[in-house]
Scaffold this motif. Structure first.
Motif, mmCIF file in Angstrom:
data_model
loop_
_atom_site.group_PDB
_atom_site.id
_atom_site.type_symbol
_atom_site.label_atom_id
_atom_site.label_comp_id
_atom_site.label_asym_id
_atom_site.label_seq_id
_atom_site.Cartn_x
_atom_site.Cartn_y
_atom_site.Cartn_z
ATOM 1 N N UNK A 71 -6.515 1.552 -8.531
ATOM 2 C CA UNK A 71 -7.657 1.908 -7.564
ATOM 3 C C UNK A 71 -7.950 0.727 -6.805
ATOM 4 N N UNK A 72 -7.162 0.362 -6.069
ATOM 5 C CA UNK A 72 -7.667 -0.910 -5.189
ATOM 6 C C UNK A 72 -7.407 -0.418 -3.791
ATOM 7 N N UNK A 73 -8.335 -0.759 -2.930
ATOM 8 C CA UNK A 73 -8.484 -0.241 -1.284
ATOM 9 C C UNK A 73 -7.991 -1.770 -0.544
ATOM 10 N N UNK A 107 0.770 -1.250 -0.116
ATOM 11 C CA UNK A 107 -0.069 0.085 -0.090
ATOM 12 C C UNK A 107 0.898 1.344 -0.156
ATOM 13 N N UNK A 108 0.283 2.257 -0.472
ATOM 14 C CA UNK A 108 1.178 3.455 -0.327
ATOM 15 C C UNK A 108 1.119 4.189 0.913
ATOM 16 N N UNK A 109 0.483 3.883 2.038
ATOM 17 C CA UNK A 109 0.437 4.337 3.390
ATOM 18 C C UNK A 109 1.047 3.090 3.943
ATOM 19 N N UNK A 110 1.782 3.082 5.064
ATOM 20 C CA UNK A 110 2.401 1.817 5.875
ATOM 21 C C UNK A 110 1.355 1.106 6.802
ATOM 22 N N UNK A 111 0.149 2.097 6.914
ATOM 23 C CA UNK A 111 -0.825 1.303 7.989
ATOM 24 C C UNK A 111 -0.331 1.123 9.367
ATOM 25 N N UNK A 132 -4.559 2.511 0.400
ATOM 26 C CA UNK A 132 -4.593 2.580 -1.095
ATOM 27 C C UNK A 132 -3.432 1.390 -1.543
ATOM 28 N N UNK A 133 -3.883 0.673 -2.286
ATOM 29 C CA UNK A 133 -2.808 -0.362 -2.847
ATOM 30 C C UNK A 133 -2.329 0.297 -4.161
ATOM 31 N N UNK A 134 -1.033 0.035 -4.184
ATOM 32 C CA UNK A 134 -0.090 0.301 -5.460
ATOM 33 C C UNK A 134 -0.779 -0.573 -6.540
ATOM 34 N N UNK A 135 -0.664 -0.234 -7.690
ATOM 35 C CA UNK A 135 -0.524 1.378 -8.115
ATOM 36 C C UNK A 135 -1.857 2.096 -7.863
ATOM 37 N N UNK A 136 -1.829 3.090 -7.470
ATOM 38 C CA UNK A 136 -3.142 4.046 -7.206
ATOM 39 C C UNK A 136 -3.102 5.533 -7.804
ATOM 40 N N UNK A 137 -3.199 5.399 -9.363
ATOM 41 C CA UNK A 137 -2.782 6.705 -9.992
ATOM 42 C C UNK A 137 -3.345 8.024 -9.559
ATOM 43 N N UNK A 138 -4.689 7.910 -9.077
ATOM 44 C CA UNK A 138 -5.332 9.228 -8.959
ATOM 45 C C UNK A 138 -6.384 8.904 -7.633
ATOM 46 N N UNK A 139 -6.200 9.551 -6.427
ATOM 47 C CA UNK A 139 -6.976 9.514 -5.334
ATOM 48 C C UNK A 139 -8.469 9.567 -5.672
#
Length: 2035
Positions: free
Chosen positions: A509-511, A94-98, A517-524
């Motif tokens: 665009x996966x959560x 994910x883009x954030x570590x959580x 946000x799971x990579x790749x997440x091009x646009x929030x």
């Protein structure tokens, strides 16, 4: 026990073993039965003993590196950057570590957060990827490296492609004249045509006379060009089955996923749209009765409908707008349903009422129901405004997933196989072990199916009483039945469209389930897809790798039936409270759809008017990182008033209850049944449970449990296992040091905590497997921590080493057992391997900083070997500190003291060591490391030291567990040692000082005990023994990278001694040997294997004082007068010095030598293993970038030099690629000086084999080949299979290719004569083994890979050529069976017949076959060039020797063989250059010694002169020219070469199928050109003689052109060969050659009788030419006659032979001859009737038409194989001539009538074929008694043609005539040809009455034969009778014949005699019928009586009818016959046609 005593104990272990081994070895040397052969004196130490290795480190220290130049420097020592420490960032999806950021975390969470956020720590061996273990040479990598190979050109491929070459294009040649009439083409014309031809280009400088040395130098330079750099790239990759060393780095630990399905909700549409509807999706497994995913909430309402909820809505978070979800399924099964539940806003009325409009109204009736709809909309709007926050159940449906997956089928319809459905290997690895869950009948894969879009139309309304999951499972089970109850219900019609497909790899665009946000997440801002958390149906064993802390709350039911008041529409509110005030409700509840992301409170749906509702709701909460005692879940129960009544609140609280989340520090989960309080709880309620009856509170139903709820946590922080919880709690308490501490009911003080901790360690094994595996990293980290940083309790260090070690062993065992299904091939658990490789680190301090020194108050010490412990510690605790390690008393100084002490005592001179070299820190090659210098003493225990110690002293139970997972502890120790060296900057310390001596002692004891376990368990538990063996080998191999290598070698030696000791008494030594071989192979797979063998030090002589054994005992050398150089000799033998210095290489080659020992047991398996190990290593050297330099490669090759001697000595047992068994050591025997007389060891050569070797029909001379190499005993060992032999040979070639030529030359110079002979034999075998098979062969071998077919091919050849009888074959098989014990045999079979899917596909594509042929061609070329290089070395070596003649002729034989086999153009130009050099240096070889060699050479050169490849022709003609010139210069003429070349040409043209005379003509012209340009011989007659010879050859060629054309027409071909043979009457040799060619051709066609005739003819010629018949060997032995079935002829042949043999007194042969005669006569007796013997069938063939040229109007009799039908020969000839003349030209004349030429079409070719029978006159039949007589010497043939006067073939009896034609041939059959011309023809015509007479005579004969047959044949008799007396249907029966010819007396008196004769025939016929009937009566059974009576009735009718006809009298017959009457019996009464 004190430490010193402990040490003594360890030493004792070692000493015992060593003493045992020594005793054993001395016993073995003194006289064990096996030692004699293996301890050959030249080796000093027997091969069965491992020699003492050199002290590696000392050797390196004593030799400073600067003495070695360039690239060799790198071979001396490991690179300085060999080990490096890498920090690999942990992969975060994910883009954030959580991971929570808050500062106030308790120890447990802090540990988890640290673990999930720290990087992986990897110790990388930088060059490890070069080892065979990590980058194996496989078929795929080979294919990659084979790209860009040059295509070698081979004659056989080209000649195949050009079958219709230029010589076939000229049409004028096709008219085939009869050979008899064509004169030989005149000399003049041939000279003319040869003059006009173009020559090939000439070789420059060929005619110059250069010095031999210059020629050699030039040749060598040319040979070095365009060579394949790596020989083994061209050979099949090593066998995968044997690759025990194969490793792969473990995959980093990853989050577990099952098979992932993407579900998209597209639209939801009802018949009426009046209110918002909300959906939920989840997966349920019916079989497991389990919900297997969390809920996914979706909202597909239109914006206008959503607007109805404006009053209640906040702005929805984007994460709640998801409409697609990814479900993960670990255990796919056919029982999984996707359940869709729908809810709507709460309204007045029960569910049925609310559903009614949806079920009744239709969209089509909108206009009709307009008012109704309006009313409904209005009501809905009111409810939404008032009750918008409450929901009610509405409807549900389910989708059966298995239907979708199976009905849509796999994505690729074609690939319907099992394999295609499985996920790729990479996917499987990513997903982990659980994919295997589905097997057997539930095999069902969700990972690959074609995406489907579903429209679900039927929904079932929810029933208020049946909302629970139990009810749902019943419904789902019912749905699967055909007669589902649900189908009978009226559905709610709607349309829900969903897409179901396998989830793609990287979806945008996966959560995640935590909404990260799971990579790749091009646009929030994009609409997300949610990953839905899985609740697997069964346990999943995977470690946690990321932070997850979720709580799911499931309210099940509420029972308020006894609650007073208005409590009907019940809703439950849930809140997560951090305190007791309402404001402390935390926003941790996940929102559903179209709402906030997190909310503070949530409600269950309301069931209208129900006091005890059931719920299906799921609440998902995010647990705060730090859960405290005050945190609790708070439930409030409301009555919701649906109708707005004045004064009535919307919601009335009617009850309260709560669940405190922590209890004794543990998270509370599971099912609860809670009492509900009527009143608001009092203050401080949250620390108590509602079960406690608080004073003054009122409870519903008298404090009974009325609310049922379940809590489930999915957490990587809380283990939820009591044993793990307790362990973690205790460890964290110790870390925090917070005492006293409450653990459940007890309060722990410092005094009791140690005991609790020990107990907790012991009970870890009781933890349940799933959480244990999930938290395995945490547990192992904590255990390591306890060992390395022993806890300090009350100022005292507590040593928990033993407890922690035992716990580790049990944890490893549990994890292993849980993941049994996914072990790798070596039995390692990937999870544990990944832990060691990535996660394991030494505790304390950041890796990139110096280790922090602990607080000064307490200094921890390694208890067993403490380092500088402060005295205060001893004062406070006088007794032993830890019960776990009782060895404490004396404490030695610190490690540094020890180091300095050692340095002082050893007095190491640092100036020479590596320490000051370029590799030292700061030096030019120093490596930058991240770690700062090591400072201060090490205050910690070292894990590896502690592990080794605990393992060595462990008790039996723990030791057993540790042994099962030895690999894990070994790897842990190795990584600990590596980290210790890297972090403490100790890599620059000399290796001897890196680790303390005590630790090394422990290691030695450990290796000894594990080694002993391997040996003792090998018979009890082979699998464990194999695993342990491999683990130990890898451990030792790893130690070589970090520890003192000399010491490690001594451990290896000790292990080998242990094994050797055991081998003496082992019941099945093969198993032990196999393990030892695997052990060696793993050791040798070390990436610095070459360096470990000290390749650059010259071999030191053995240290022993005895004189050099090799010099005193070996035979004196062949070539040098002084004794051989012992240093060189010891490099090429497995000598003491070699094995001592090249320790690992010595071990490997010793294993090979012992396996190849003829007395070795279990041979075939061991051969394969040992050879495969060497092969695999050599392959890795070939692809290793470090060894590409030739000088370096030569050094590497020196490690394998003994391989040459090994292979040479094994020669007799290698597979015979070139020949039958008799030829095995042909060259060796030639060179063996001790050979005397003709010992009959090998037997004589089978002539056909000899012919094959000679490359043609010229059988080699009569010298018997004597196999005199090693004694018979040596040969009796188990022979090597074809595959093993070929691999061994390719290894030999590798050594020869890469070794230093000068070294090879010195070695060759030192070899004794027989050894050199065997070496040449070996080279000869190499040529044969790698001969190119041709493209066509690859198309033919329908790919039962070469491996199997080679063996079979060899067996077949042996059987066909007769070199091995059936009996020997049987004996050999049984010996093979018995020699390898049963157990091993099974194993062997497995390894041999293991079908490898990749290479053994049967249908190879054309490209693949092309590629194989390309590689094979390159291999053949390179192998031959390596052999050629070696031959050149041998030639240079022997230049000065006395015995050079014999050696040179042997060398020449090998060269000749190479020129004769299928070779590429590239090789041939070098081979021919070598041949020219040889001949020019040693002309006497060919012209004075051996004619045979010269003849062979001429034949080969001529063959190459006819090549279609110009380079080959250029070199071959140059060689041939020089050969003539050389011969001329010796004796002023070259008669010998002339004769041999002429003979060679004849044999070449006669036997070679696709021989191109056009190209040979060019070569003849080239040779002419050389002769004209050769200035040196201008004045001699040489040029003239060459010209004569060339023209003569040209004439012979022209003669044979025709033969070429008729290759396909065997008869014409034979005619031509016959004519050519007759043309050579003046040249006996050539005439014989042609007869031999004819015999060969006949044998090929299966005409054995004709072949025999040719042989006999040849024998007669020989007898004629040799007036004195002395040499019996030229006469044929008549074996060909046997094949033809002409046993009688054998006698005739032997009549001539026997006198000769008698004269020679050759009784042995006489005995053989008489034996054969007896066989022949016996066969004649057994086959007396002749039916069993099949001779020929004969046909007359006439050719008509100008197209046939000279064959026009010619007639021949063809002899065809017996039982050939007319149609067959007709078809053959028609097909053949159609091919020649074209379609619609050839016509077959169907009848046998005379052909009228004028009526034929002149443009066509006509063939008339008639079946003919041999004809004998009556007098002849008296002599031709036997069946053989009547099939031998046939010259007259007869055929009959029926005709009638009007031209039809058949007519009425009265007009049916017959023409008999008698043909005579020029020669009698069988002859040396199969067709002979008709020279005479005679015709006879029979009148109708004569035809009738013949027919009746034939019938009568048949009757007589059937009657007299003995034994009688009733069936046949009845058939003949039926035909004779039965009433005939449509057939001219006997009665009709009589009525036609006998009814009236003929008018013509000429016919009286015939009339009478016919009458007599009928009388005879009647008599025979009577006899037959009588006979039949005697034969029949009762069942045939009636049939017989019927026959008799027919017969009497026939006789009555015939009676009047037969009694007539012809009075004229009584009168004397007048002279005018012709005598009808002597054939002169009819027209005679004499031709």
């Amino acid at each position: 026990m004190a430490a010193s005593e402990r040490r003594a104990f360890a030493h004792k272990i070692n000493r015992t073993v060593a003493a045992e081994v020594r005793k054993q070895v001395s016993r073995e040397r003194s006289g064990s039965p096996h030692s004699s052969r293996r301890s050959s004196s030249s080796l000093g130490v027997p091969l069965t003993e491992v020699i003492e290795p050199l002290d590696f480190e000392d050797v390196l220290l004593s030799r400073p590196p600067d003495v070695e130049p360039g690239p060799l420097r790198d071979l001396i020592e490991f690179p300085a950057d060999d080990l490096e420490l890498l920090k690999q960032p942990r992969e975060c999806r994910t883009t954030e570590s959580g991971v929570p950021e808050d500062g106030k975390l308790d120890a447990q969470v802090r540990a988890a957060v640290a673990m999930y956020s720290e990087d992986w720590v990897i110790v990388r061996r930088r060059y490890q990827h070069l080892s065979t273990a990590y980058s194996p040479v496989t078929t795929e990598t080979q294919r990659e490296r084979q790209k860009g190979l040059t295509c070698q050109v081979f004659e056989q491929d080209i000649s195949g492609d050009e079958r219709m070459g230029p010589e076939d294009t000229d049409d004028s040649q096709h008219c085939s004249g009869s050979p008899e009439d064509t004169p030989r083409s005149s000399g003049a014309s041939s000279i003319f045509s040869l003059r006009n031809l173009a020559a090939d280009s000439l070789l420059p400088a060929l005619l110059e006379r250069a010095a031999p040395e210059d020629v050699d130098r030039r040749n060598e330079a040319l040979r070095r060009q365009h060579r394949a750099p790596a020989l083994l790239t061209l050979y099949p990759a090593p066998d995968e089955d044997e690759a025990v060393e194969r490793c792969s780095l473990p995959e980093p630990p990853r989050e577990h996923f099952g098979q992932r399905i993407l579900v998209k909700c597209l639209s939801l549409k009802f018949e009426i749209e009046i209110e918002p509807i909300f959906g939920t999706l989840a997966l349920y497994d019916v079989r497991e009765k389990k919900k297997i995913s969390e809920n996914f909430y979706f909202d597909l309402n239109s914006d206008s409908v959503k607007g109805l909820l404006r009053a209640h809505g906040t702005h929805p978070a984007i994460s709640t707008l998801a409409r697609s979800a990814i479900f993960s399924v670990t255990y796919p099964s056919p029982d999984i349903f996707l359940v869709v539940k729908l809810e709507k806003v709460l309204q007045q009325g029960d569910i049925s009422e609310c559903c009614e409009p949806y079920m009744v109204m239709k969209e089509a009736d909108t206009a009709k129901n307009k008012e109704k709809l309006e009313r409904l909309r209005l009501a809905a709007e009111q409810f939404c405004t008032r009750l918008g926050r409450y929901r009610m159940p509405f409807a549900w449906t389910a989708v059966h997933l298995a239907n979708i997956v199976s009905s849509v089928g796999p994505q690729d319809r074609d690939s319907d196989s099992e394999g295609e459905r499985r996920p790729t290997w990479a996917e499987r690895r990513r997903r982990g072990p659980q994919d295997r869950g589905c097997s057997g009948d539930d095999a069902c894969s969700f990972s690959s199916f074609r995406p489907a879009t579903l429209t679900v139309t039927n929904f079932f309304k929810q029933e208020a009483e049946r909302l629970s999951d139990e009810d749902l499972f019943k419904f789902l089970a019912d749905m699967r039945r055909p007669s589902s109850l649900l189908r009978r219900l009226r559905p709610v019609t709607a349309q829900l469209k969903i897409d179901i497909s396998p989830a793609p790899e990287n979806l945008h665009f996966c959560l995640s389930p935590e909404l990260l946000h799971v990579k790749p997440y091009p646009d929030p801002r994009g609409r997300p897809t949610k990953e839905v958390l899985e609740f697997p149906a069964r346990e999943v064993y995977a470690p946690h790798t990321c932070y997850r802390n979720l709580l799911f709350v499931y309210p099940h039911s509420l029972n308020f039936s006894s609650r007073q008041g208005s409590v009907r529409n019940l809703a439950v509110r849930i809140q997560y409270m951090a305190g007791e005030d309402q404001s402390q409700a935390l926003p941790v509840i996940f929102g559903k759809s179209s709402c906030s992301e997190f909310i503070r409170e949530a409600f269950t749906p309301v069931v209208y008017h129900n006091k005890s509702p059931e719920f299906y709701e799921e609440f998902k909460l995010r647990l705060p990182a730090c859960v405290t005692e005050n945190h609790h879940l708070f439930f409030t129960f409301y009555h919701v008033s649906c109708q707005p009544r004045p004064g009535t609140a919307l919601e009335t609280p009617v009850g309260f209850t709560w669940i405190p989340l922590l209890q004794h520090g543990r998270l509370r989960t599971g099912p609860f049944c809670l009492p509900v309080s009527v009143d608001q709880p009092p203050p401080s309620y949250s620390v108590l449970t509602p079960d406690v009856a608080l004073p003054g509170m009122r409870w519903v139903d008298g404090h009974k449990g009325v609310f049922s709820v379940e809590l489930t946590a999915v957490s990587s922080v809380h283990p939820q296992d009591p044993h793990l919880d307790k362990f973690f709690t205790l460890v964290h308490v110790l870390e925090e040091g917070t005492f006293p501490f409450r653990l459940k009911e007890t309060v722990l003080s410092e005094a009791t905590v140690e005991q609790e901790l020990r107990a907790s360690l012991a009970t870890l094994r009781l933890a349940s497997p799933e959480p244990l595996v999930a938290f395995s990293h945490h547990v192992l980290d904590k255990l390591v921590h306890l060992v390395v940083r022993p806890p300090i309790i009350g100022g005292q260090i507590v040593n928990l080493g033993r407890g922690a070690f035992e716990a580790m062993a049990h944890v490893a065992s549990l994890v292993h057992r849980s993941l049994e299904a996914v072990q790798d091939c070596r039995g390692h658990c990937p999870l544990l391997a990944a832990y060691v490789h990535y996660a394991f680190r030494l505790p304390g301090g950041d890796l990139s900083l110096p280790d922090g020194v602990p607080p000064a108050t307490v200094q921890a010490a390694t208890l067993a070997r403490g380092s500088g412990r402060p005295t205060s510690l001893y004062l406070t605790r006088s007794k032993s500190i830890s019960s776990s390690n009782p060895d404490l008393a004396v404490v030695p100084g610190s490690v540094d003291d020890e180091v300095s002490r050692i340095l002082a005592t050893k007095g190491v001179d640092r100036s020479h060591s590596w320490v000051n070299s370029a590799y030292a820190p700061g030096g030019s090659k120093a490596v930058l490391r991240r770690v700062l210098p090591y400072c201060g003493a090490d205050p910690r225990q070292l894990l590896h030291e502690e592990l080794a110690l605990q393992w060595v002293v462990s008790g039996s139970a723990v030791r057993e567990v540790a042994l099962q997972h030895a690999w894990f502890f070994f790897q842990l120790m190795i990584k600990s040692m590596e980290l210790h060296l890297l972090l403490n900057q100790r890599l620059d310390t000399p290796r001897k000082l890196r680790f303390p001596g005590r630790f090394l002692d422990d290691i030695a004891a450990l290796v000894a005990s594990v080694g002993l376990e391997v040996i003792t368990r090998v018979h009890k538990d082979m699998e464990l023994a194999e695993r342990l063996n491999a683990s130990l080998a890898f451990f030792i191999s790893d130690l070589l990278s970090i520890a003192d290598r000399g010491y490690i070698f001594s451990l290896v030696r000790a292990h080998y001694k242990q094994v050797a000791t055991r081998l003496q008494s082992a019941p099945n030594p093969t198993a032990l040997l196999t393990l030892r071989m695997d052990f060696t192979r793993i050791l040798c797979s070390h990436e610095h294997y070459v360096t470990l063998n000290l390749p650059c030090s010259p071999l030191s002589p053995p240290a022993s004082p005895s004189p050099s054994v090799s010099s005193t005992t070996s035979q004196s050398s062949t070539f040098s007068s002084q004794a051989p150089d012992p240093k060189v000799t010891s490099m090429f033998e497995l000598s003491g010095p070699f094995r001592q210095q090249h320790f690992l290489s010595g071990l490997l080659l010793t294993e090979l030598a012992l396996a190849l020992d003829p007395e070795a047991e279990g041979a075939s398996l061991l051969h394969k293993k040992a050879i495969s190990a060497v092969h695999s290593l050599l392959c890795s050297h070939d692809v290793d970038s470090r060894y590409t330099e030739p000088t370096v490669k030569a050094k590497v090759a020196e490690l394998y030099l003994p391989l040459l001697s090994l292979a040479r000595d094994t020669l007799p047992r290698l597979h015979g690629f070139a020949e039958g068994s008799g030829q095995r050591s042909r060259l060796a025997s030639m060179l063996d000086s001790d050979t005397e007389g003709e010992g009959d060891i090998g037997g004589t050569i089978n002539p056909s084999v000899a012919m094959a070797i000679a490359g043609g029909p010229l059988a080699p001379g009569s010298r018997a080949s004597i196999s005199q190499g090693p004694s018979a005993a040596a040969r009796s060992g188990c022979p090597l299979s074809a595959e093993s032999s070929r691999t061994l040979l390719v290894c030999v070639l590798w050594v020869l290719k890469n070794a230093e030529p000068a070294l090879l030359q010195r070695w060759a110079a030192d070899l004794a004569l027989p050894q050199l002979g065997r070496l040449l034999d070996l080279l000869y075998l190499c040529l044969a083994a790698f001969e190119y098979k041709g493209k066509r062969a690859f198309e033919r071998i329908n790919s039962l890979t070469f491996k199997k077919s080679l063996d079979m091919k060899a067996r077949l050849e042996e059987a066909i050529l007769g070199t091995i009888g059936a009996r020997q074959e049987m004996v050999r098989r049984s010996r093979e069976r018995s020699s390898s014990g049963n157990q091993e045999n099974v194993r062997w079979r497995k390894s041999v017949t293991h079908w490898r899917q990749t290479s053994d596909r049967v249908d190879k594509t054309k490209d693949e076959m092309e590629h194989e042929a390309l590689v094979d061609g390159n291999l053949a070329t390179e192998a031959s060039l390596v052999v050629l290089d070696m031959l050149e070395i041998i030639v240079q070596t022997v230049m000065l020797s006395e015995a050079r003649e014999s050696i040179l002729s042997a060398v020449l034989k090998v060269v000749l063989y190479s020129l004769g086999s299928a070779q590429s153009a590239l090789f041939l130009q070098h081979g021919l250059a070598t041949q020219r050099a040889l001949v020019s240096k040693f002309p006497e070889l060919l012209f004075e010694e051996d004619t045979e060699l010269c003849a062979d050479l001429c034949l080969r050169l001529l063959r190459h002169c006819g090549s279609r490849i110009s380079t080959i022709r250029i070199h071959a003609s140059a060689s041939l020219y020089l050969l003539m010139r050389q011969n001329f210069e010796i004796g002023h003429n070259f008669a010998r070469v002339k004769m041999l070349v002429t003979m060679s040409l004849s044999s070449l043209v006669g036997t070679t199928q696709n021989f191109s005379e056009e190209h040979l003509r060019r070569s003849l012209k080239t040779i002419l050109t050389y002769a004209e340009e050769d200035i040196g011989l201008r004045d001699s007659t040489f040029a003239e003689q060459v010209q004569d010879l060339m023209f003569n050859l040209h004439m012979i060629l022209t003669d044979t052109v025709k033969m070429k054309e008729h290759q396909e027409d065997p008869e014409m071909l034979m005619d031509l060969m016959y004519r050519i043979a007759r043309g050579y009457q003046g040249s006996p040799d050539l005439r014989l050659t042609w007869l031999q060619n004819m015999a060969g051709k006949h044998a090929e066609l299966g005409n054995h009788a004709e072949a025999a005739q040719c042989m006999v003819h040849a024998a007669a010629l020989v007898a004629e030419y040799l007036a004195l018949l002395e040499d019996s060997r030229h006469l044929p032995v008549g074996c060909v006659s046997f094949q033809g079935g002409l046993y009688e002829a054998v006698n005739e042949v032997y009549k001539n032979l026997i006198p000769i043999l008698e004269a020679h007194r050759d009784y042995k042969k006489l005995a053989a001859v008489h034996g054969k005669l007896q066989d022949a006569f016996t066969k004649i007796m057994h086959q007396s009737s002749g039916w069993e013997r099949v001779f020929g069938t004969y046909f007359r063939v006439g050719f008509y038409g100008a197209r046939f040229g000279d064959l026009d109007e010619q007639e021949f009799v063809y002899k065809e194989p017996s039982i050939t039908k007319l149609a067959e020969i007709s078809h053959r000839l028609e097909e053949f001539y159609t091919e020649r003349f074209g379609d619609d030209v050839v016509e077959i004349i169907k009848d046998s009538n005379p052909v009228d030429k004028s009526k034929l079409d002149p443009q066509k070719a006509y063939i008339q074929i008639t079946y003919v029978e041999p004809h004998f006159d009556t007098y002849e039949l008296k002599d031709r008694v036997t069946y053989f007589d009547r099939n031998y010497g046939l010259r007259a043939f007869l055929f009959c043609t029926p005709f009638t006067p009007d031209g039809r073939a058949h007519g009425e009896l009265a007009e049916q005539h017959k023409r008999k034609t008698l043909l005579s041939t020029e020669h009698a059959f069988p002859y040396i040809k199969t067709r002979i011309r008709v020279c005479h023809r005679e015709e006879t015509v029979l009148t109708p009455v004569e035809v009738a007479i013949e027919d009746m005579q034939k019938k009568t004969r048949e009757l007589a034969f059937a009657t007299e047959q003995d034994p009688p044949d009733a069936k046949m008799l009845q058939m003949v009778l039926q035909g004779s007396v039965g009433p005939t249907v449509n057939q001219q029966g006997p009665l009709e014949v009589a009525q036609v010819f006998l009814a009236e007396i003929p008018e013509d008196p000429k016919l009286f005699r015939h009339h009478n004769k016919l009458r007599l025939c009928f009388k005879d016929f009647c008599k025979k019928c009577e006899d037959a009937l009588r006979k039949n009566k005697a034969l029949i059974g009762p069942d045939q009586k009636e049939y017989h009576r019927e026959l008799e009735r027919h017969y009497s009718r026939l006789r009555e009818a015939l009676q009047p006809l037969l009694t007539q009298r012809l009075p004229q017959l009584l009168a004397p016959s007048s002279t005018s009457l012709r005598n009808s019996l002597n054939r002169s009464s009819f027209r005679k046609a004499d031709l």
